[in-house]
Scaffold this motif. Structure first.
Motif, short mmCIF file in Angstrom:
data_model
loop_
_atom_site.label_atom_id
_atom_site.label_comp_id
_atom_site.label_asym_id
_atom_site.label_seq_id
_atom_site.Cartn_x
_atom_site.Cartn_y
_atom_site.Cartn_z
N PHE A 213 4.73 -9.33 -13.39
CA PHE A 213 4.07 -9.50 -12.00
C PHE A 213 3.62 -8.11 -11.74
CE2 PHE A 213 4.99 -8.98 -7.85
CZ PHE A 213 3.94 -9.85 -7.22
N ILE A 214 2.23 -8.24 -11.16
CA ILE A 214 2.01 -7.24 -10.57
C ILE A 214 1.48 -6.94 -9.39
CG2 ILE A 214 -0.46 -5.31 -10.96
CD1 ILE A 214 -0.55 -6.69 -13.51
N GLU A 215 2.56 -6.27 -8.53
CA GLU A 215 2.04 -6.33 -6.26
C GLU A 215 1.16 -6.10 -6.06
OE1 GLU A 215 4.70 -5.64 -2.57
OE2 GLU A 215 5.80 -5.05 -4.74
N MET A 216 0.15 -6.14 -5.60
CA MET A 216 -1.21 -5.85 -5.42
C MET A 216 -0.53 -5.76 -3.00
SD MET A 216 -3.48 -8.39 -6.23
CE MET A 216 -3.74 -7.94 -8.35
N HIS A 217 -0.96 -4.67 -2.39
CA HIS A 217 -0.49 -4.51 -1.28
C HIS A 217 -2.02 -4.51 -0.23
CE1 HIS A 217 3.45 -3.01 -2.50
NE2 HIS A 217 2.70 -2.49 -4.27
N GLY A 218 -1.66 -4.23 0.54
CA GLY A 218 -2.74 -4.22 2.24
C GLY A 218 -3.36 -5.00 2.54
N ASP A 219 -3.62 -4.97 3.57
CA ASP A 219 -4.74 -5.83 4.27
C ASP A 219 -6.41 -5.41 4.15
OD1 ASP A 219 -4.58 -4.43 5.92
OD2 ASP A 219 -5.03 -6.06 7.51
#
Length: 318
Positions: free
Chosen positions: A82-88
Motif C-alpha cells: 500500500f502506497i499512501e498519497m497525501h494532500g488535496d
C-alpha cells in the motif's frame, strides 16, 4: 477477554469463574477439566445468545470499541502493499482520511478511508476520524486519479461525522461533500463502499456513493448519531437507546430498507475479537465484488449507480 460494555457483564463473570477454577486446579494439582469445559461451553452459549440479540444501541457501542480495526489495519492485513498519497493540492493533508494505491492478490485498487486513533495523541492527530473539506477534496483527487488509470475504488467508512468546526465551514465543508456525491455518481470505474464502523451523516456519504455499498454486521449508518438525535427530539442524551431504535441504523435494518447492498458478518462479539479473521472475510468479499463489477459494461454500471441512489427515499402515491 476484555469487557467494555454493560451487556457483556455475564461473559466477564463466566471468564472470572473459569480463571478461579484454573487457579484452584494449578494450586492443588487437581483435575478440574470437566468443570472448566462445562463453564467454557456455558460461556460460548451465552456469547451466542448475547450477540445474536443485540439492540441498535448495543451495535453502536460495538462499532465504537477502541480496539476495533480501522482502515490502516485492514489495509495492512489485506494488501500485498500500500502506497499512501497525501494532500488535496490546495490547503493541506487531512489526516482523518487516508488514501492510496494498494494491491489485493495482485490487483491494483485505490483505497480511501477514514482513520481514527488508538490513544489521545493519535485521536487528536486524526481529528477523531472527522474530516475537514480538504479531506474530501483529497479523496476526490485520488478517485479521479484512479479513474484516469482505470483502477477500481474501495472506500472504508468509519466516522462520527464530518468536522463541524467554524474553519471547516469557512473552507466549504458542505460544498466539498456535495461535490464528492456528484463526482462519485459518475466515476467510470467500479466503486465499492464498506461501512466498517460508524457511518454518520454527510461525513460518511462524502466517500459513500458506490456500485456496491456494504456494512459490517456491527456497524451503523444514519443521518445522525443516536445521542444527537436524542438531544434534538427529547432535549437530553438519556434517550439515546430509544433514538437508536427509531433511526433503524443497524446493518439489518439498512438492508431491509434497501439502502445498502449487503452485510458482511463479523467474528462473534465484533471485529475487534479477531481482526485477522475479519480482514480475511472482508478481503474475500472485496475480491468477489471487484471481479463481478470488473466484468460489467462501465456505462451500464454508472447508469445503475445513479438510478440506485436516485430511487432512495422516493415515495409513490396512488
Amino acid at each position: 477477554m476484555k469487557i467494555s460494555f454493560d451487556f457483556e457483564k455475564p461473559l466477564a463473570e463466566l471468564q472470572g469463574q473459569i480463571e478461579k477454577v484454573q487457579q484452584v486446579e494449578e494450586k492443588n494439582n487437581l483435575d478440574m477439566s470437566a468443570t472448566i469445559a462445562e463453564l467454557e461451553a456455558k460461556m460460548e452459549a451465552t456469547k451466542k445468545e448475547i450477540y445474536s440479540n443485540l439492540t441498535g444501541w448495543q451495535k453502536v457501542q460495538i462499532s465504537r470499541h477502541p480496539e476495533r480495526p480501522y482502515t490502516l489495519q485492514y489495509l495492512e492485513l489485506m494488501c500485498d502493499d500500500f502506497i499512501e498519497m497525501h494532500g488535496d493540492r490546495t490547503v493541506g493533508d487531512d489526516k482523518a482520511i487516508i488514501g492510496g494505491f494498494g494491491t489485493l492478490n495482485g490487483q491494483t485498487v485505490m483505497f480511501i478511508g477514514h482513520q481514527k486513533g488508538r490513544n489521545t495523541k493519535e485521536r487528536q492527530y486524526r481529528n477523531f476520524g472527522m474530516a475537514n473539506p480538504e479531506g474530501y477534496r483529497k479523496a476526490l483527487r485520488l478517485m479521479k486519479m484512479a479513474e484516469k488509470f482505470g483502477k477500481p475504488i474501495v472506500t472504508l467508512i468509519d466516522t462520527p461525522g464530518a468536522f463541524p468546526g467554524l474553519e471547516a465551514e469557512e473552507r466549504g465543508q458542505g460544498e466539498a461533500i456535495a461535490r464528492n456525491l456528484l463526482e462519485m455518481a459518475v466515476l467510470k470505474v467500479p466503486v465499492i463502499c464498506v461501512i466498517i464502523g460508524e457511518g454518520a451523516s454527510g461525513g460518511a456519504l462524502g466517500i459513500g456513493i458506490g456500485d456496491k455499498v456494504m456494512m459490517l454486521d456491527n456497524s451503523w449508518y444514519s443521518v445522525i448519531s443516536p445521542e444527537n438525535c436524542s438531544t434534538i427530539l427529547f432535549k437530553t442524551w438519556e434517550q439515546k437507546e430509544r433514538a437508536a431504535e427509531m433511526l433503524k441504523l443497524t446493518s439489518t435494518e439498512m438492508l431491509k430498507n434497501k439502502l445498502i447492498d449487503g452485510v458482511i458478518k463479523e467474528p462473534l462479539g465484533g471485529a475487534h475479537q479477531d481482526p485477522v479473521a475479519m480482514a480475511a472475510t472482508l478481503k474475500k468479499q472485496l475480491l468477489k465484488d471487484l471481479k463481478a463489477l470488473g466484468e460489467r459494461n462501465i456505462d451500464e454500471l454508472v447508469a445503475e449507480r445513479i438510478d440506485k441512489f436516485c430511487n432512495m427515499g422516493v415515495v409513490l402515491e396512488d
